[in-house]
Write a protein that holds these residues in place. Structure first.
Motif, PDB file in Angstrom:
ATOM      1  N   MET A 179       0.815  -1.175   0.000  1.00 21.49           N
ATOM      2  CA  MET A 179       0.000   0.000   0.000  1.00 21.49           C
ATOM      3  C   MET A 179       0.872   1.258   0.000  1.00 21.49           C
ATOM      4  O   MET A 179       0.589   2.203  -0.712  1.00 21.49           O
ATOM      5  CB  MET A 179      -0.923   0.007   1.223  1.00 21.49           C
ATOM      6  CG  MET A 179      -1.849   1.201   1.219  1.00 21.49           C
ATOM      7  SD  MET A 179      -2.919   1.360   2.639  1.00 21.49           S
ATOM      8  CE  MET A 179      -3.805  -0.131   2.614  1.00 21.49           C
ATOM      9  N   LEU A 180       1.946   1.256   0.775  1.00 17.54           N
ATOM     10  CA  LEU A 180       2.824   2.420   0.830  1.00 17.54           C
ATOM     11  C   LEU A 180       3.426   2.709  -0.544  1.00 17.54           C
ATOM     12  O   LEU A 180       3.496   3.871  -0.957  1.00 17.54           O
ATOM     13  CB  LEU A 180       3.926   2.206   1.868  1.00 17.54           C
ATOM     14  CG  LEU A 180       4.955   3.321   2.012  1.00 17.54           C
ATOM     15  CD1 LEU A 180       4.294   4.657   2.347  1.00 17.54           C
ATOM     16  CD2 LEU A 180       5.979   2.941   3.075  1.00 17.54           C
TER      17      LEU A 180
ATOM     18  N   VAL B 263       3.820  10.585  -2.057  1.00 12.16           N
ATOM     19  CA  VAL B 263       4.198  10.657  -0.654  1.00 12.16           C
ATOM     20  C   VAL B 263       5.518   9.935  -0.430  1.00 12.16           C
ATOM     21  O   VAL B 263       5.967   9.149  -1.273  1.00 12.16           O
ATOM     22  CB  VAL B 263       3.120  10.057   0.278  1.00 12.16           C
ATOM     23  CG1 VAL B 263       1.795  10.764   0.116  1.00 12.16           C
ATOM     24  CG2 VAL B 263       2.961   8.562   0.046  1.00 12.16           C
ATOM     25  N   THR B 264       6.135  10.211   0.696  1.00 14.05           N
ATOM     26  CA  THR B 264       7.302   9.459   1.148  1.00 14.05           C
ATOM     27  C   THR B 264       6.884   8.702   2.396  1.00 14.05           C
ATOM     28  O   THR B 264       5.919   9.068   3.063  1.00 14.05           O
ATOM     29  CB  THR B 264       8.481  10.384   1.480  1.00 14.05           C
ATOM     30  OG1 THR B 264       8.091  11.289   2.514  1.00 14.05           O
ATOM     31  CG2 THR B 264       8.927  11.169   0.247  1.00 14.05           C
TER      32      THR B 264
ATOM     33  N   GLN C 256       9.886  -8.205  -0.221  1.00 13.17           N
ATOM     34  CA  GLN C 256       8.891  -8.054  -1.281  1.00 13.17           C
ATOM     35  C   GLN C 256       8.500  -6.590  -1.455  1.00 13.17           C
ATOM     36  O   GLN C 256       8.283  -6.129  -2.580  1.00 13.17           O
ATOM     37  CB  GLN C 256       7.660  -8.902  -0.984  1.00 13.17           C
ATOM     38  CG  GLN C 256       7.912 -10.382  -1.112  1.00 13.17           C
ATOM     39  CD  GLN C 256       6.712 -11.225  -0.705  1.00 13.17           C
ATOM     40  OE1 GLN C 256       5.782 -10.752  -0.058  1.00 13.17           O
ATOM     41  NE2 GLN C 256       6.749 -12.489  -1.080  1.00 13.17           N
ATOM     42  N   ALA C 257       8.410  -5.856  -0.369  1.00 13.72           N
ATOM     43  CA  ALA C 257       8.054  -4.440  -0.440  1.00 13.72           C
ATOM     44  C   ALA C 257       9.144  -3.643  -1.157  1.00 13.72           C
ATOM     45  O   ALA C 257       8.849  -2.762  -1.973  1.00 13.72           O
ATOM     46  CB  ALA C 257       7.821  -3.881   0.957  1.00 13.72           C
TER      47      ALA C 257
ATOM     48  N   ARG D 205      11.593   7.047  -2.579  1.00 12.23           N
ATOM     49  CA  ARG D 205      10.654   7.751  -1.697  1.00 12.23           C
ATOM     50  C   ARG D 205      10.153   6.908  -0.532  1.00 12.23           C
ATOM     51  O   ARG D 205       9.473   7.419   0.353  1.00 12.23           O
ATOM     52  CB  ARG D 205       9.460   8.264  -2.513  1.00 12.23           C
ATOM     53  CG  ARG D 205       9.866   9.345  -3.501  1.00 12.23           C
ATOM     54  CD  ARG D 205       8.699  10.185  -3.976  1.00 12.23           C
ATOM     55  NE  ARG D 205       7.608   9.451  -4.573  1.00 12.23           N
ATOM     56  CZ  ARG D 205       7.528   9.110  -5.868  1.00 12.23           C
ATOM     57  NH1 ARG D 205       8.502   9.412  -6.687  1.00 12.23           N
ATOM     58  NH2 ARG D 205       6.479   8.470  -6.323  1.00 12.23           N
ATOM     59  N   VAL D 206      10.464   5.611  -0.543  1.00 13.32           N
ATOM     60  CA  VAL D 206      10.000   4.738   0.537  1.00 13.32           C
ATOM     61  C   VAL D 206      11.164   3.913   1.072  1.00 13.32           C
ATOM     62  O   VAL D 206      12.101   3.598   0.345  1.00 13.32           O
ATOM     63  CB  VAL D 206       8.858   3.807   0.082  1.00 13.32           C
ATOM     64  CG1 VAL D 206       7.633   4.603  -0.309  1.00 13.32           C
ATOM     65  CG2 VAL D 206       9.292   2.913  -1.066  1.00 13.32           C
ATOM     66  N   THR D 207      11.079   3.596   2.339  1.00 16.55           N
ATOM     67  CA  THR D 207      12.049   2.691   2.959  1.00 16.55           C
ATOM     68  C   THR D 207      11.274   1.642   3.738  1.00 16.55           C
ATOM     69  O   THR D 207      10.139   1.875   4.166  1.00 16.55           O
ATOM     70  CB  THR D 207      13.008   3.420   3.920  1.00 16.55           C
ATOM     71  OG1 THR D 207      12.241   4.096   4.916  1.00 16.55           O
ATOM     72  CG2 THR D 207      13.877   4.415   3.187  1.00 16.55           C
TER      73      THR D 207
END
Length: 77
Positions: free
Chosen positions: A1-2, A11-12, A25-26, A38-40
């Protein structure tokens, strides 16, 4: 979802999960969607996770066990 939110709404964010399978997997999904910058994703027990800086939004999807139910999870968030 993120990853989807990062793609669709720019978004971050940080995802926290106790499962190494999920975090791997993410990260792959983030690369696939072009949002890895943008994501961790952190392998950790979310019930004890504290962000380094305040956040604008915190969400818990499908893991209310971290706070021993909905009320406790909302308090953690």
């Amino acid at each position: 979802m993120l990853c989807t939110w990062a793609r669709d709404h720019r978004v971050t964010g940080t995802g926290v999960d106790i499962s190494t399978v999920f975090t791997e997997q993410a990260r792959a999904r983030a690369a696939e969607l072009g949002v890895a910058d943008r994501v961790t994703f952190v392998h950790s027990d979310a019930s004890g996770f504290v962000a380094d800086t305040p956040v604008d939004l915190a969400a818990c999807v499908g893991a209310t066990w971290i706070g021993d139910g909905v009320a406790g999870t909302v308090q953690l968030l």
